[in-house]
Scaffold this motif. Structure first.
Motif, PDB file in Angstrom:
ATOM      1  N   GLY A  74       0.786  -1.222   0.000  1.00 55.10           N
ATOM      2  CA  GLY A  74       0.000   0.000   0.000  1.00 55.10           C
ATOM      3  C   GLY A  74       0.816   1.269   0.000  1.00 55.10           C
ATOM      4  N   ASN A  75       2.124   1.177   0.166  1.00 54.96           N
ATOM      5  CA  ASN A  75       2.968   2.356   0.196  1.00 54.96           C
ATOM      6  C   ASN A  75       3.481   2.661  -1.211  1.00 54.96           C
ATOM      7  OD1 ASN A  75       3.393   4.032   2.365  1.00 54.96           O
ATOM      8  ND2 ASN A  75       5.513   3.410   2.648  1.00 54.96           N
ATOM      9  N   PRO A  76       3.292   3.874  -1.709  1.00 55.94           N
ATOM     10  CA  PRO A  76       3.636   4.202  -3.102  1.00 55.94           C
ATOM     11  C   PRO A  76       5.130   4.412  -3.322  1.00 55.94           C
ATOM     12  CG  PRO A  76       2.782   6.144  -2.002  1.00 55.94           C
ATOM     13  CD  PRO A  76       2.662   5.016  -1.003  1.00 55.94           C
ATOM     14  N   LEU A  77       5.900   3.353  -3.237  1.00 52.43           N
ATOM     15  CA  LEU A  77       7.336   3.408  -3.512  1.00 52.43           C
ATOM     16  C   LEU A  77       7.628   2.709  -4.833  1.00 52.43           C
ATOM     17  CD1 LEU A  77       8.839   2.440  -0.021  1.00 52.43           C
ATOM     18  CD2 LEU A  77       8.413   4.732  -0.915  1.00 52.43           C
ATOM     19  N   GLY A  78       8.696   3.131  -5.494  1.00 49.04           N
ATOM     20  CA  GLY A  78       9.109   2.467  -6.719  1.00 49.04           C
ATOM     21  C   GLY A  78       9.589   1.052  -6.437  1.00 49.04           C
ATOM     22  N   GLN A  79       9.537   0.182  -7.449  1.00 50.58           N
ATOM     23  CA  GLN A  79       9.910  -1.212  -7.254  1.00 50.58           C
ATOM     24  C   GLN A  79      11.381  -1.356  -6.878  1.00 50.58           C
ATOM     25  OE1 GLN A  79       7.896  -3.965  -7.113  1.00 50.58           O
ATOM     26  NE2 GLN A  79       9.798  -4.849  -6.350  1.00 50.58           N
ATOM     27  N   ASP A  80      12.255  -0.547  -7.458  1.00 50.20           N
ATOM     28  CA  ASP A  80      13.675  -0.638  -7.131  1.00 50.20           C
ATOM     29  C   ASP A  80      13.921  -0.327  -5.663  1.00 50.20           C
ATOM     30  OD1 ASP A  80      14.289  -1.328  -9.704  1.00 50.20           O
ATOM     31  OD2 ASP A  80      14.922   0.687 -10.318  1.00 50.20           O
ATOM     32  N   LEU A  81      13.221   0.669  -5.136  1.00 48.48           N
ATOM     33  CA  LEU A  81      13.405   1.027  -3.732  1.00 48.48           C
ATOM     34  C   LEU A  81      12.811  -0.044  -2.813  1.00 48.48           C
ATOM     35  CD1 LEU A  81      14.448   3.004  -1.692  1.00 48.48           C
ATOM     36  CD2 LEU A  81      12.343   4.342  -1.927  1.00 48.48           C
ATOM     37  N   LYS A  82      11.650  -0.589  -3.187  1.00 43.98           N
ATOM     38  CA  LYS A  82      11.087  -1.683  -2.404  1.00 43.98           C
ATOM     39  C   LYS A  82      12.045  -2.868  -2.350  1.00 43.98           C
ATOM     40  CE  LYS A  82       6.139  -0.749  -3.021  1.00 43.98           C
ATOM     41  NZ  LYS A  82       4.844  -1.277  -3.496  1.00 43.98           N
ATOM     42  N   SER A  83      12.658  -3.168  -3.477  1.00 43.28           N
ATOM     43  CA  SER A  83      13.605  -4.286  -3.528  1.00 43.28           C
ATOM     44  C   SER A  83      14.830  -4.000  -2.679  1.00 43.28           C
ATOM     45  CB  SER A  83      14.016  -4.552  -4.977  1.00 43.28           C
ATOM     46  OG  SER A  83      12.903  -4.948  -5.751  1.00 43.28           O
ATOM     47  N   PHE A  84      15.280  -2.752  -2.669  1.00 40.52           N
ATOM     48  CA  PHE A  84      16.404  -2.359  -1.813  1.00 40.52           C
ATOM     49  C   PHE A  84      16.091  -2.654  -0.353  1.00 40.52           C
ATOM     50  CE2 PHE A  84      18.023   0.915   1.075  1.00 40.52           C
ATOM     51  CZ  PHE A  84      19.400   0.808   0.896  1.00 40.52           C
ATOM     52  N   TYR A  85      14.908  -2.244   0.094  1.00 37.73           N
ATOM     53  CA  TYR A  85      14.531  -2.466   1.487  1.00 37.73           C
ATOM     54  C   TYR A  85      14.335  -3.956   1.784  1.00 37.73           C
ATOM     55  CZ  TYR A  85      13.798   2.537   2.221  1.00 37.73           C
ATOM     56  OH  TYR A  85      13.978   3.888   2.362  1.00 37.73           O
ATOM     57  N   GLU A  86      13.711  -4.671   0.879  1.00 39.97           N
ATOM     58  CA  GLU A  86      13.471  -6.097   1.131  1.00 39.97           C
ATOM     59  C   GLU A  86      14.778  -6.871   1.168  1.00 39.97           C
ATOM     60  OE1 GLU A  86      10.520  -9.718  -0.201  1.00 39.97           O
ATOM     61  OE2 GLU A  86      10.273  -7.715  -1.045  1.00 39.97           O
ATOM     62  N   TYR A  87      15.714  -6.522   0.296  1.00 37.86           N
ATOM     63  CA  TYR A  87      17.025  -7.183   0.299  1.00 37.86           C
ATOM     64  C   TYR A  87      17.712  -6.985   1.658  1.00 37.86           C
ATOM     65  CZ  TYR A  87      21.946  -8.040  -0.814  1.00 37.86           C
ATOM     66  OH  TYR A  87      23.238  -8.493  -0.796  1.00 37.86           O
ATOM     67  N   HIS A  88      17.717  -5.767   2.153  1.00 39.41           N
ATOM     68  CA  HIS A  88      18.422  -5.491   3.401  1.00 39.41           C
ATOM     69  C   HIS A  88      17.670  -6.011   4.624  1.00 39.41           C
ATOM     70  CE1 HIS A  88      20.617  -2.708   0.747  1.00 39.41           C
ATOM     71  NE2 HIS A  88      21.607  -2.888   1.595  1.00 39.41           N
ATOM     72  N   SER A  89      16.354  -6.231   4.489  1.00 36.44           N
ATOM     73  CA  SER A  89      15.602  -6.786   5.610  1.00 36.44           C
ATOM     74  C   SER A  89      16.002  -8.225   5.904  1.00 36.44           C
ATOM     75  CB  SER A  89      14.099  -6.727   5.318  1.00 36.44           C
ATOM     76  OG  SER A  89      13.724  -7.664   4.325  1.00 36.44           O
ATOM     77  N   ILE A  90      16.687  -8.856   4.953  1.00 36.85           N
ATOM     78  CA  ILE A  90      17.112 -10.236   5.141  1.00 36.85           C
ATOM     79  C   ILE A  90      18.146 -10.342   6.253  1.00 36.85           C
ATOM     80  CG2 ILE A  90      18.375 -12.128   4.022  1.00 36.85           C
ATOM     81  CD1 ILE A  90      17.022 -11.257   1.396  1.00 36.85           C
ATOM     82  N   PHE A  91      18.985  -9.326   6.399  1.00 39.11           N
ATOM     83  CA  PHE A  91      20.019  -9.432   7.425  1.00 39.11           C
ATOM     84  C   PHE A  91      20.044  -8.260   8.409  1.00 39.11           C
ATOM     85  CE2 PHE A  91      22.633  -6.463   5.031  1.00 39.11           C
ATOM     86  CZ  PHE A  91      22.321  -6.739   3.709  1.00 39.11           C
ATOM     87  N   MET A  92      18.961  -7.480   8.453  1.00 43.18           N
ATOM     88  CA  MET A  92      18.868  -6.442   9.479  1.00 43.18           C
ATOM     89  C   MET A  92      17.410  -6.132   9.773  1.00 43.18           C
ATOM     90  SD  MET A  92      20.233  -4.460  11.668  1.00 43.18           S
ATOM     91  CE  MET A  92      21.941  -4.723  11.216  1.00 43.18           C
ATOM     92  N   GLU A  93      17.015  -6.251  11.030  1.00 44.29           N
ATOM     93  CA  GLU A  93      15.660  -5.929  11.439  1.00 44.29           C
ATOM     94  C   GLU A  93      15.537  -4.411  11.606  1.00 44.29           C
ATOM     95  OE1 GLU A  93      17.035  -9.700  12.054  1.00 44.29           O
ATOM     96  OE2 GLU A  93      17.715  -7.975  13.224  1.00 44.29           O
ATOM     97  N   PRO A  94      14.351  -3.846  11.358  1.00 43.77           N
ATOM     98  CA  PRO A  94      14.174  -2.398  11.534  1.00 43.77           C
ATOM     99  C   PRO A  94      14.364  -1.985  12.992  1.00 43.77           C
ATOM    100  CG  PRO A  94      12.372  -3.332  10.237  1.00 43.77           C
ATOM    101  CD  PRO A  94      13.129  -4.488  10.809  1.00 43.77           C
ATOM    102  N   TRP A  95      15.019  -0.858  13.183  1.00 42.97           N
ATOM    103  CA  TRP A  95      15.114  -0.245  14.500  1.00 42.97           C
ATOM    104  C   TRP A  95      13.964   0.765  14.567  1.00 42.97           C
ATOM    105  CZ3 TRP A  95      19.693  -0.538  17.922  1.00 42.97           C
ATOM    106  CH2 TRP A  95      20.577  -1.560  17.526  1.00 42.97           C
TER     107      TRP A  95
END
Length: 311
Positions: A74-95
């Motif tokens: 539901g958040n209007p982000l571009g696919q490249d940016l979503k992929s950036f966040y999802e990739y990094h979520s694999i080895f770092m939880e949000p603070w």
């Protein structure tokens, strides 16, 4: 104020034995603990931030990894940016906050807001190139005629000054540069298996003999079935409870209790998610088993594994 601080600290500690940064040698021998014990939540964020910056990652990159925007559908982000966040979520939880974070490393200086957006952060820029950020407007006596732009940081956004180039970098510029560094979307598509997309075509019988007696024997009540298990099974929704729940702790109860009732989830009673409907934009229910990257290097193999979603 980092409400997820306990889990964040434990995950960093758990990774120390397997982290690999060639420039540092053995993390366990040379650096551990990455997070100094007994310090505040702000100090813990600073410890982790410094570790990754000294390991070779840029400050904007580390901040976006530690305090990401929501990349839910539901958040209007571009696919490249979503992929950036999802990739990094694999080895770092949000603070997660609520938190406004102000930062400086000698080159970059600025501020950002966590993805929940429950802390104020206002800013303005002047004709002379001055950037002012604070929790309230009007902290500096600057004539209106000198102000070129003003506003507030939105959830997950960042604004900073690059003192090396003398420019003010807005959120879109920063995130576009980060998301285009690597083909994150391609890496995720090639390395990730989404379990809900896999269909076996088989049907599994789930009838249980003597069902009611077994429910009673294992301590399940009608409330457990109707308010917890059914909503999770049918809609994938997490159960919601009132903050004023006065159910006795299992260890103090006079009635028999299930083993699981002796464990309680630590919860910071700051906001009520039911009242803040916008929080649904910033939360995801997903699991990524055994996907903890042990290197500071970004590679396609870092995102190999399984993903299942409860959304």
């Amino acid at each position: 104020e980092i409400n997820t601080i306990r889990g964040n600290r434990l995950w960093i500690k758990a990774r120390e034995a397997v982290l690999k940064v060639p420039e540092f040698g053995s993390i366990a021998e040379n650096i551990s603990p990455i997070i100094q014990p007994g310090m505040s939540d702000s100090a813990s964020v600073d410890n982790v931030l410094e570790f990754f910056v000294r390991a070779g990652m840029g400050l904007p990159h580390v901040l976006s990894m530690l305090v990401p925007e929501s990349y839910k559908e539901g958040n209007p982000l571009g696919q490249d940016l979503k992929s950036f966040y999802e990739y990094h979520s694999i080895f770092m939880e949000p603070w997660d906050g609520p938190a406004t974070i102000l930062f400086c490393d000698g080159r970059y200086a600025g501020g950002m807001l966590d993805r929940n957006g429950l802390r104020p952060c206002r800013y303005f820029t002047t004709k002379s190139g001055l950037l002012v950020m604070a929790s309230e407007a009007g902290v500096c006596n600057i004539p209106e005629s000198e102000i070129t732009s003003k506003g507030r940081l939105c959830p997950g956004k960042i604004l900073m000054v690059d003192t090396q180039t003398g420019t003010i970098l807005d959120n879109d510029t920063i995130k576009a540069a980060l998301s285009s560094e690597q083909p994150y979307t391609d890496w995720l598509n090639r390395g990730r298996i989404i379990l809900r997309d896999i269909k076996s075509g088989r049907k599994v019988e789930h009838d249980v003999d003597d069902f009611q007696r077994r429910l009673s024997g294992f301590g399940y009540t009608t409330e457990d079935i109707e308010q917890i298990i059914k909503p999770m099974a049918i809609t994938g929704a997490e159960p919601l409870y009132a903050m004023g729940d006065d159910t006795p702790l299992a260890v103090l109860s006079e009635k028999p209790q299930r083993f699981f009732n002796y464990f309680r989830q630590k919860f910071a009673q700051v906001t009520n998610p039911v009242r803040f409907s916008h929080l649904s934009l910033y939360s995801r229910c997903t699991s990524k088993p055994d996907l903890k990257n042990t290197s500071n290097k970004k590679t396609p193999t870092s995102c190999r594994g399984f993903l299942w979603s409860y959304d």
